[in-house]
Design a protein around this motif. Structure first.
Motif, short mmCIF file in Angstrom:
data_model
loop_
_atom_site.label_atom_id
_atom_site.label_comp_id
_atom_site.label_asym_id
_atom_site.label_seq_id
_atom_site.Cartn_x
_atom_site.Cartn_y
_atom_site.Cartn_z
N LYS A 1 0.69 -1.13 0.13
CA LYS A 1 -0.14 0.17 -0.03
C LYS A 1 0.90 1.47 -0.05
O LYS A 1 0.59 2.29 -0.67
CB LYS A 1 -0.98 0.06 1.05
N LYS A 2 1.85 1.17 0.58
CA LYS A 2 3.01 2.55 0.83
C LYS A 2 3.36 2.59 -0.65
O LYS A 2 3.43 3.80 -1.01
CB LYS A 2 3.91 2.25 1.91
N ALA A 3 3.76 1.87 -1.43
CA ALA A 3 4.33 2.09 -2.55
C ALA A 3 3.46 2.31 -3.62
O ALA A 3 3.57 3.25 -4.72
CB ALA A 3 5.17 0.82 -3.07
N ASP A 4 2.38 1.70 -3.58
CA ASP A 4 1.11 2.09 -4.18
C ASP A 4 0.69 3.56 -4.13
O ASP A 4 0.20 4.21 -5.21
CB ASP A 4 -0.11 1.35 -4.20
N ALA A 5 0.65 4.18 -2.94
CA ALA A 5 0.30 5.35 -2.63
C ALA A 5 1.17 6.36 -3.08
O ALA A 5 0.90 7.66 -3.07
CB ALA A 5 -0.25 5.42 -1.20
N LEU A 6 2.59 6.23 -3.11
CA LEU A 6 3.74 7.22 -3.30
C LEU A 6 3.54 7.80 -4.89
O LEU A 6 3.47 7.41 -5.78
CB LEU A 6 5.07 6.30 -3.30
N THR A 7 3.46 9.12 -4.58
CA THR A 7 3.76 10.03 -5.61
C THR A 7 5.09 10.46 -5.77
O THR A 7 5.85 10.48 -4.93
CB THR A 7 2.44 11.06 -5.57
N PHE A 8 5.46 10.95 -7.32
CA PHE A 8 6.81 11.41 -7.43
C PHE A 8 7.00 12.64 -6.39
O PHE A 8 8.00 12.94 -5.89
CB PHE A 8 6.88 11.89 -8.96
N SER A 9 5.99 13.63 -6.39
CA SER A 9 6.23 14.91 -5.93
C SER A 9 6.39 14.69 -4.33
O SER A 9 7.08 15.19 -3.51
CB SER A 9 4.90 15.79 -5.84
N ARG A 10 5.51 13.58 -3.67
CA ARG A 10 5.80 13.31 -2.41
C ARG A 10 7.08 12.73 -2.25
O ARG A 10 7.77 13.04 -0.89
CB ARG A 10 4.53 12.34 -1.81
N PHE A 11 7.76 11.66 -2.99
CA PHE A 11 8.75 11.29 -2.91
C PHE A 11 9.93 12.31 -2.68
O PHE A 11 10.80 12.12 -2.04
CB PHE A 11 9.03 10.24 -3.97
N ILE A 12 10.07 13.18 -3.65
CA ILE A 12 11.01 14.29 -3.65
C ILE A 12 10.94 15.06 -2.52
O ILE A 12 12.08 15.25 -1.98
CB ILE A 12 10.58 15.28 -4.85
#
Length: 158
Positions: A111-122
């Protein structure tokens, strides 16, 4: 190929992440490598696993021709929007572009990887949003990071 065969619904930022092993195998055929269709299918190479495919691990799934390995790896990098590794870089300070790092996280399941967005990761990784040239290359080329445009349209991509 923007979307995998049979994909429906709104266009996600990285639609290939949802590809099944069958869809990845069809993509490989569309690239002009029908002889490797079964290699990708039998090894369960899904869209998420495709992120990890490169010249180093293609022989393990049955792609032995070096030219084919280079071509498939190039197409994977194009699909992912990542850069070819710079072989002139220092191995003490390996460079990884933001999109490559993001996609490595997205290759995980859950679920954590599924919900991860590029902007949130940055933001969470405290990375510069548009650094596309590693520091060593900046010094060699004289290119200033602030002068670079957004990385291949990935800034703000979710």
């Amino acid at each position: 190929m923007e979307r995998g065969p049979g994909a429906a619904g709104p266009e996600p930022a990285c639609p290939f992440l949802a590809w099944s092993a069958e869809e990845v195998a069809q993509w490989v055929v569309q690239l002009g490598f029908p002889q490797y269709e079964e290699c990708f299918r039998a090894n369960g190479i899904t869209g998420r696993r495709l992120i990890l495919v490169n010249c180093s691990n293609l022989p393990a799934i049955g792609v032995k021709d070096f030219i084919h390995m280079q071509e498939i790896s190039r197409h994977v990098r194009e699909l992912l929007g990542t850069e070819e590794p710079a072989f002139s870089r220092s191995i003490a300070l390996p460079y990884r572009d933001n999109m490559g790092l993001f996609l490595e996280k997205k290759s995980w399941s859950g679920k954590k990887a599924d919900a991860l967005t590029f902007s949130r990761f940055i933001k969470e990784a405290e990375l510069e949003p548009y650094t596309t040239v590693p520091p060593l290359q900046q010094a060699q080329t004289g290119i200033e990071t602030d002068a670079l445009p957004a990385s291949q349209g990935t800034q703000g991509q979710d």
